[in-house]
Scaffold this motif. Structure first.
Motif, PDB file in Angstrom:
ATOM      1  N   GLY A 208      41.903  43.890   3.462  1.00  0.00           N
ATOM      2  CA  GLY A 208      43.061  43.225   4.063  1.00  0.00           C
ATOM      3  C   GLY A 208      42.805  42.754   5.475  1.00  0.00           C
ATOM      4  N   CYS A 209      41.626  43.068   6.011  1.00  0.00           N
ATOM      5  CA  CYS A 209      41.316  42.713   7.398  1.00  0.00           C
ATOM      6  C   CYS A 209      40.483  41.438   7.438  1.00  0.00           C
ATOM      7  CB  CYS A 209      40.548  43.857   8.070  1.00  0.00           C
ATOM      8  SG  CYS A 209      39.939  43.417   9.718  1.00  0.00           S
ATOM      9  N   PRO A 210      40.961  40.406   8.124  1.00  0.00           N
ATOM     10  CA  PRO A 210      40.222  39.137   8.155  1.00  0.00           C
ATOM     11  C   PRO A 210      38.814  39.257   8.746  1.00  0.00           C
ATOM     12  CG  PRO A 210      42.467  38.811   8.904  1.00  0.00           C
ATOM     13  CD  PRO A 210      42.267  40.288   8.787  1.00  0.00           C
ATOM     14  N   VAL A 211      38.545  40.304   9.532  1.00  0.00           N
ATOM     15  CA  VAL A 211      37.186  40.448  10.057  1.00  0.00           C
ATOM     16  C   VAL A 211      36.486  41.679   9.462  1.00  0.00           C
ATOM     17  CG1 VAL A 211      37.667  39.181  12.185  1.00  0.00           C
ATOM     18  CG2 VAL A 211      37.922  41.659  12.170  1.00  0.00           C
ATOM     19  N   ASN A 212      37.110  42.271   8.437  1.00  0.00           N
ATOM     20  CA  ASN A 212      36.512  43.380   7.690  1.00  0.00           C
ATOM     21  C   ASN A 212      36.037  44.541   8.554  1.00  0.00           C
ATOM     22  OD1 ASN A 212      35.364  40.634   6.038  1.00  0.00           O
ATOM     23  ND2 ASN A 212      36.665  42.093   4.959  1.00  0.00           N
ATOM     24  N   VAL A 213      36.891  44.960   9.452  1.00  0.00           N
ATOM     25  CA  VAL A 213      36.579  46.161  10.245  1.00  0.00           C
ATOM     26  C   VAL A 213      36.412  47.339   9.287  1.00  0.00           C
ATOM     27  CG1 VAL A 213      37.615  47.843  11.842  1.00  0.00           C
ATOM     28  CG2 VAL A 213      37.712  45.397  12.353  1.00  0.00           C
ATOM     29  N   ASP A 214      35.421  48.205   9.547  1.00  0.00           N
ATOM     30  CA  ASP A 214      35.202  49.386   8.704  1.00  0.00           C
ATOM     31  C   ASP A 214      36.250  50.440   9.075  1.00  0.00           C
ATOM     32  OD1 ASP A 214      32.899  48.364   7.316  1.00  0.00           O
ATOM     33  OD2 ASP A 214      31.830  48.576   9.217  1.00  0.00           O
ATOM     34  N   ILE A 215      37.440  50.226   8.554  1.00  0.00           N
ATOM     35  CA  ILE A 215      38.600  51.010   8.990  1.00  0.00           C
ATOM     36  C   ILE A 215      38.451  52.508   8.667  1.00  0.00           C
ATOM     37  CG2 ILE A 215      41.100  51.326   8.689  1.00  0.00           C
ATOM     38  CD1 ILE A 215      41.130  48.147   8.312  1.00  0.00           C
ATOM     39  N   PRO A 216      38.174  52.881   7.402  1.00  0.00           N
ATOM     40  CA  PRO A 216      38.085  54.331   7.140  1.00  0.00           C
ATOM     41  C   PRO A 216      37.002  54.989   7.993  1.00  0.00           C
ATOM     42  CG  PRO A 216      38.132  53.074   5.090  1.00  0.00           C
ATOM     43  CD  PRO A 216      37.966  52.086   6.188  1.00  0.00           C
ATOM     44  N   GLU A 217      35.899  54.290   8.211  1.00  0.00           N
ATOM     45  CA  GLU A 217      34.801  54.873   8.987  1.00  0.00           C
ATOM     46  C   GLU A 217      35.218  55.147  10.431  1.00  0.00           C
ATOM     47  OE1 GLU A 217      34.578  52.541   6.786  1.00  0.00           O
ATOM     48  OE2 GLU A 217      32.853  52.947   5.493  1.00  0.00           O
ATOM     49  N   PHE A 218      35.905  54.179  11.040  1.00  0.00           N
ATOM     50  CA  PHE A 218      36.261  54.432  12.447  1.00  0.00           C
ATOM     51  C   PHE A 218      37.323  55.534  12.524  1.00  0.00           C
ATOM     52  CE2 PHE A 218      40.032  51.500  12.750  1.00  0.00           C
ATOM     53  CZ  PHE A 218      40.797  52.161  13.695  1.00  0.00           C
ATOM     54  N   ILE A 219      38.152  55.624  11.493  1.00  0.00           N
ATOM     55  CA  ILE A 219      39.175  56.683  11.518  1.00  0.00           C
ATOM     56  C   ILE A 219      38.523  58.050  11.279  1.00  0.00           C
ATOM     57  CG2 ILE A 219      41.312  57.545  10.472  1.00  0.00           C
ATOM     58  CD1 ILE A 219      42.198  54.657  10.087  1.00  0.00           C
ATOM     59  N   VAL A 220      37.500  58.095  10.449  1.00  0.00           N
ATOM     60  CA  VAL A 220      36.765  59.354  10.247  1.00  0.00           C
ATOM     61  C   VAL A 220      36.164  59.810  11.584  1.00  0.00           C
ATOM     62  CG1 VAL A 220      34.698  60.390   9.199  1.00  0.00           C
ATOM     63  CG2 VAL A 220      36.307  59.094   7.785  1.00  0.00           C
ATOM     64  N   ALA A 221      35.540  58.872  12.290  1.00  0.00           N
ATOM     65  CA  ALA A 221      34.953  59.218  13.595  1.00  0.00           C
ATOM     66  C   ALA A 221      36.034  59.743  14.542  1.00  0.00           C
ATOM     67  CB  ALA A 221      34.256  58.000  14.192  1.00  0.00           C
TER      68      ALA A 221
ATOM     69  N   GLY B 161      46.137  24.709  12.387  1.00  0.00           N
ATOM     70  CA  GLY B 161      47.421  24.583  13.073  1.00  0.00           C
ATOM     71  C   GLY B 161      47.826  25.986  13.492  1.00  0.00           C
ATOM     72  N   SER B 162      48.938  26.119  14.235  1.00  0.00           N
ATOM     73  CA  SER B 162      49.204  27.443  14.839  1.00  0.00           C
ATOM     74  C   SER B 162      49.295  28.554  13.804  1.00  0.00           C
ATOM     75  CB  SER B 162      50.438  27.420  15.748  1.00  0.00           C
ATOM     76  OG  SER B 162      51.348  26.433  15.352  1.00  0.00           O
ATOM     77  N   ALA B 163      48.445  29.561  13.958  1.00  0.00           N
ATOM     78  CA  ALA B 163      48.434  30.736  13.080  1.00  0.00           C
ATOM     79  C   ALA B 163      48.243  31.974  13.955  1.00  0.00           C
ATOM     80  CB  ALA B 163      47.329  30.587  12.044  1.00  0.00           C
ATOM     81  N   THR B 164      47.541  32.976  13.451  1.00  0.00           N
ATOM     82  CA  THR B 164      47.449  34.227  14.206  1.00  0.00           C
ATOM     83  C   THR B 164      46.089  34.378  14.881  1.00  0.00           C
ATOM     84  OG1 THR B 164      46.624  35.433  12.295  1.00  0.00           O
ATOM     85  CG2 THR B 164      49.010  35.407  12.610  1.00  0.00           C
ATOM     86  N   VAL B 165      46.064  35.284  15.860  1.00  0.00           N
ATOM     87  CA  VAL B 165      44.844  35.607  16.589  1.00  0.00           C
ATOM     88  C   VAL B 165      43.762  36.066  15.604  1.00  0.00           C
ATOM     89  CG1 VAL B 165      43.866  37.308  18.196  1.00  0.00           C
ATOM     90  CG2 VAL B 165      46.033  36.177  18.738  1.00  0.00           C
ATOM     91  N   ILE B 166      44.131  36.968  14.716  1.00  0.00           N
ATOM     92  CA  ILE B 166      43.127  37.555  13.846  1.00  0.00           C
ATOM     93  C   ILE B 166      42.622  36.550  12.799  1.00  0.00           C
ATOM     94  CG2 ILE B 166      44.780  38.608  12.243  1.00  0.00           C
ATOM     95  CD1 ILE B 166      41.488  40.244  13.371  1.00  0.00           C
ATOM     96  N   SER B 167      43.476  35.649  12.339  1.00  0.00           N
ATOM     97  CA  SER B 167      42.967  34.681  11.363  1.00  0.00           C
ATOM     98  C   SER B 167      41.977  33.735  12.045  1.00  0.00           C
ATOM     99  CB  SER B 167      44.098  33.920  10.669  1.00  0.00           C
ATOM    100  OG  SER B 167      44.794  33.144  11.608  1.00  0.00           O
ATOM    101  N   ALA B 168      42.231  33.425  13.323  1.00  0.00           N
ATOM    102  CA  ALA B 168      41.274  32.609  14.081  1.00  0.00           C
ATOM    103  C   ALA B 168      39.959  33.357  14.232  1.00  0.00           C
ATOM    104  CB  ALA B 168      41.844  32.276  15.462  1.00  0.00           C
ATOM    105  N   MET B 169      40.059  34.652  14.477  1.00  0.00           N
ATOM    106  CA  MET B 169      38.843  35.455  14.636  1.00  0.00           C
ATOM    107  C   MET B 169      38.058  35.536  13.324  1.00  0.00           C
ATOM    108  SD  MET B 169      40.318  38.457  17.081  1.00  0.00           S
ATOM    109  CE  MET B 169      38.828  39.426  16.927  1.00  0.00           C
ATOM    110  N   GLY B 170      38.780  35.672  12.221  1.00  0.00           N
ATOM    111  CA  GLY B 170      38.125  35.712  10.911  1.00  0.00           C
ATOM    112  C   GLY B 170      37.374  34.417  10.645  1.00  0.00           C
TER     113      GLY B 170
END
Lengths: 284, 462
Positions: free
Chosen positions: B53-66, B438-447
């Motif tokens: 669900g993350c446009p830049v595919n952050v390794d979410i479970p891994e960072f939360i484990v840390a 056209g105007s969208a979100t910060v994260i979609s631009a980053m993706g």
């Protein structure tokens, strides 16, 4: 940082900076402007180009002390720097061989008519320049502008130099002359002057371009602060201008928008003076 | 093992009445205890729905484990591997419709507060810098120009720098960050955080040239001719739209871009300490229903005005994040829904005095799938306002398109680029973010910038 290489005071309140700005110098054309900012807390203000030298990498601007920003700018000296200097912005003045062109400038904008007169002259036009000042002490660049003008008319409000009166009077005489072959008029100066230049040329149906100077913030088309109504359409002076057909500009709207921050400008200047110990209300 | 908490840990926020009078950050961030407790709610699922669900595919479970292991340096490193701007994203991403919407915990209660944890880790790292330089692959000798330093430009620059390319960023304004600096207010995204993340990008070896309006100085073609192997356009959507009704150019009528630029970028809320003024207004109307409208309304409130948001559809159709609407409402902003302005009237000095409106009702769904607003006949009325802010959205600034040979744009002025790669129709030029969508979100631009960087890297190495 953009270093001030040279400073001249053309009159007690009109100053010239020649700055080191090679990026701007490389691309500058007559009629364009820059947005400058002086320090981290400074506002962004537009200044029309007075000259540039691509080989040397320098740009010259001329400004008049009006509010806090320009009064503070005037305290800078050669060797100091401006934090920000972005440009060249806006569309260049359209230059062609039109035949005979009248350039009209008032006050410190005389500095900005120079490159336009020069470009017109170099394009083969016969250039008549009318420049108006309140008084002889405020006159500058007679030679610099004269060099690119086939005819130079100077007016002063008080008659202390040249013809007494406003720039519109010699302009009307030129237009009313039986041998009038003026193909366009280009005016730059205070808004009220440009308005009346346009009103003067309108009955003669002489194409009149004015270089508008509304309040700007970014100067690149982002904020819309500089919007003006031209022929019933909203245009942005920073990207669609600054030159527009003077007969089609909604002058009253422009002047009202220019006055949007009068109270704040007074406050800003007063507070700046107080910080330097030179304010009126000091000690009260 | 302790029983799993089905509710997420709330993040402390400034009291609504208090915060309505200052520009300090509203959301105060987790304490270490709160972060630990919220992290403990993550089940570390083998199927990483959140990552998809993350446009830049952050390794979410891994960072939360840390984070659970209290290894914050490691958590920060994992975050930054995929996202160069975590302090920004932790604050302004619409997590509820991205990573958090995919969280398995939604089935039993509230999703893990991934955004709040991301922010916690990013803030911790800013206060406790490791000093350890990021891993950068050996130099490829290739040179890239990134035009624009908003979310897309910063992301693309960081990615390419880490991949061993020399990157120069060009910014038109006097400070880097684009909409993160001029648009999003201090109380939602402190500017110090943005500048911290810009510095991080520069620390990767990226150079930054300010006051450089590409198209006015060198054009894209000139950059390519001058030795850049590729160009990325992340110039955003900076051209404001207006209503096109009478009186719109009266003094006191602002585009949201101008109002927000004055307040955020130029710090007009600190006038006269800062030079740029803004008309504060007694009664302010903000027209529009998106996040930008909420930002403008909340700025106007903090300046001391009585503020109404005017929106032509109903609450359900408002494009703003639910959280932002709630924040605005809590602070005392009024909403006049199903209302549309038809004109502005000024006094003899052409200063805005009132706004004419009509009431609307919702008809059949339109092309956007939302019910079309229709004017209620005879419902005209007038509102006393002295400042109006028009927040109807933005389109790309035409400057780059006008000055770049062979760059295809579509009708709305957006640059045509491949969705998967960001490649434009022009050789060696990529684009991503609002300039494409056209105007969208910060994260979609980053993706989009990340995908473009990957494709640019392939090209630069071929």
């Amino acid at each position: 940082m953009y270093k001030i290489l040279e400073k001249q005071s053309l009159t007690p309140s009109i100053h010239l900076f020649k700055l080191d700005a090679p990026r701007v110098a490389a691309k500058a054309s007559a009629g364009q402007f820059v947005i400058i900012r002086n320090g981290d807390k400074g506002e962004r203000i537009p200044l029309t180009l007075a000259d540039w030298d691509a080989a040397e990498g320098t740009v010259t601007v001329v400004f008049m002390e009006v509010g806090k920003t320009t009064v503070e700018l005037a305290t800078l000296k050669a060797g100091d720097s401006l934090s920000d200097f972005a440009g060249p912005l806006g569309l260049p003045t359209h230059i062609d061989n039109y035949g005979t062109v009248v350039c009209v400038a008032g006050g410190f904008a005389v500095a900005t008519i120079m490159p336009i007169a020069r470009a017109l002259k170099q394009a083969g036009n016969r250039v008549i320049t009318i420049m108006g000042f309140r008084s002889k002490e405020l006159l500058f660049w007679e030679k610099e502008v004269g060099r690119w003008s086939d005819e130079l008319v100077i007016t002063t409000d008080d008659g202390s130099y040249g013809r007494k009166g406003l720039v519109t009077e010699p302009l009307r005489d030129l237009l009313a002359a039986p041998d009038n072959n003026i193909s366009r008029v280009i005016a730059i100066g205070p808004t009220v002057m440009m308005k009346f230049v346009s009103k003067t040329t309108e009955p003669f149906k002489t194409r009149t371009l004015v270089s508008l100077n509304p309040v700007m913030v970014d100067g690149t088309g982002m904020c819309g602060c500089c919007r003006v109504t031209v022929d019933g359409e909203t245009r942005f002076a920073c990207v669609d201008g600054p030159d527009f057909d003077g007969h089609l500009v909604d002058w009253d709207e422009l002047m009202a928008r220019q006055k949007s921050y009068l109270a704040e400008e007074v406050k800003s200047l007063e507070q700046w003076k107080c910080q330097r110990g030179t304010c009126q209300t000091e000690g009260k | 093992m302790a029983k799993l908490n089905l509710n997420r840990i709330e993040m402390p926020r400034q009291d609504p009445l208090e915060r309505g009078r200052n520009f300090e950050e509203v959301a105060l961030g987790y304490t270490p205890e709160m972060a630990a407790e919220e992290a403990s709610r993550c089940l570390n699922c083998p199927k990483r729905f959140c990552v998809s669900g993350c446009p830049v595919n952050v390794d979410i479970p891994e960072f939360i484990v840390a984070l659970k292991e209290n290894d914050l340096p490691k958590a920060a490193e994992i975050l930054k591997r995929k996202n160069a701007l975590p302090g920004i994203c932790g604050r302004v991403c619409p997590q509820e419709s991205q990573c958090e919407s995919q969280c398995i915990m939604n089935r039993q209660g509230a999703p893990v507060a991934i955004g709040r944890l991301e922010r916690y880790v990013a803030d911790w790292e800013r206060e406790n810098p490791s000093g350890k330089p990021a891993e950068i692959v050996p130099s490829t000798g290739k040179k890239v120009a990134v035009v624009g330093t908003g979310p897309a430009g910063l992301t693309c620059a960081a990615e390419l720098a880490m991949l061993g390319h020399k990157v120069d960023m060009f910014e038109a304004l006097h400070v880097a960050g684009g909409v993160l600096m001029y648009g999003i207010p201090e109380f939602r995204l402190p500017k110090e955080i943005v500048q911290g993340e810009v510095k991080y990008v520069e620390s990767l070896g990226v150079t930054l040239e300010l006051n450089a309006v590409v198209g006015k100085i060198d054009s894209v073609d000139e950059l390519l001719a001058a030795g850049y192997d590729a160009v990325f356009l992340g110039t955003g959507a900076g051209l404001p739209m207006f209503l096109g009704v009478p009186g719109e150019n009266l003094s006191g009528v602002y585009s949201a871009n101008e109002f927000l630029t004055r307040v955020n970028l130029m710090k007009a809320y600190l006038f006269p300490e800062y030079d740029t003024p803004v008309q504060v207004g007694r009664k302010v109307a903000v027209i529009g229903g998106g996040n930008v409208a909420m930002d403008a309304a909340r700025c106007a409130l903090r300046l001391g005005a009585e503020v109404s948001v005017i929106y032509r559809r109903s609450r359900e159709e408002m494009p703003a994040r639910h959280e932002e609407v709630e924040n605005a409402e809590e602070e005392g902003i009024k909403f006049r829904l199903l209302t549309n302005p038809t004109g502005f009237t000024g006094d003899e000095k052409l200063q805005l005095k009132s706004m004419q409106c009509v009431e609307m009702e919702l008809g059949e769904p339109d092309a956007s799938g939302r019910r079309r607003p229709i004017v209620k006949p005879g419902s005209d009325f007038s509102l006393d306002v002295d400042v109006a802010v028009i927040a109807l959205g933005t389109t790309p600034n035409p400057l780059i398109a006008q000055t770049t040979v062979g760059l295809e744009t579509n009708k709305r002025g957006t640059v045509v680029a491949d969705e998967a790669t960001g490649k434009t129709k022009k050789d060696r030029v990529w684009a991503g973010g609002d300039v494409v969508t056209g105007s969208a979100t910060v994260i979609s631009a980053m993706g989009a910038a990340k995908r473009a960087a990957a494709d640019m890297d392939r090209f630069l190495r071929s």
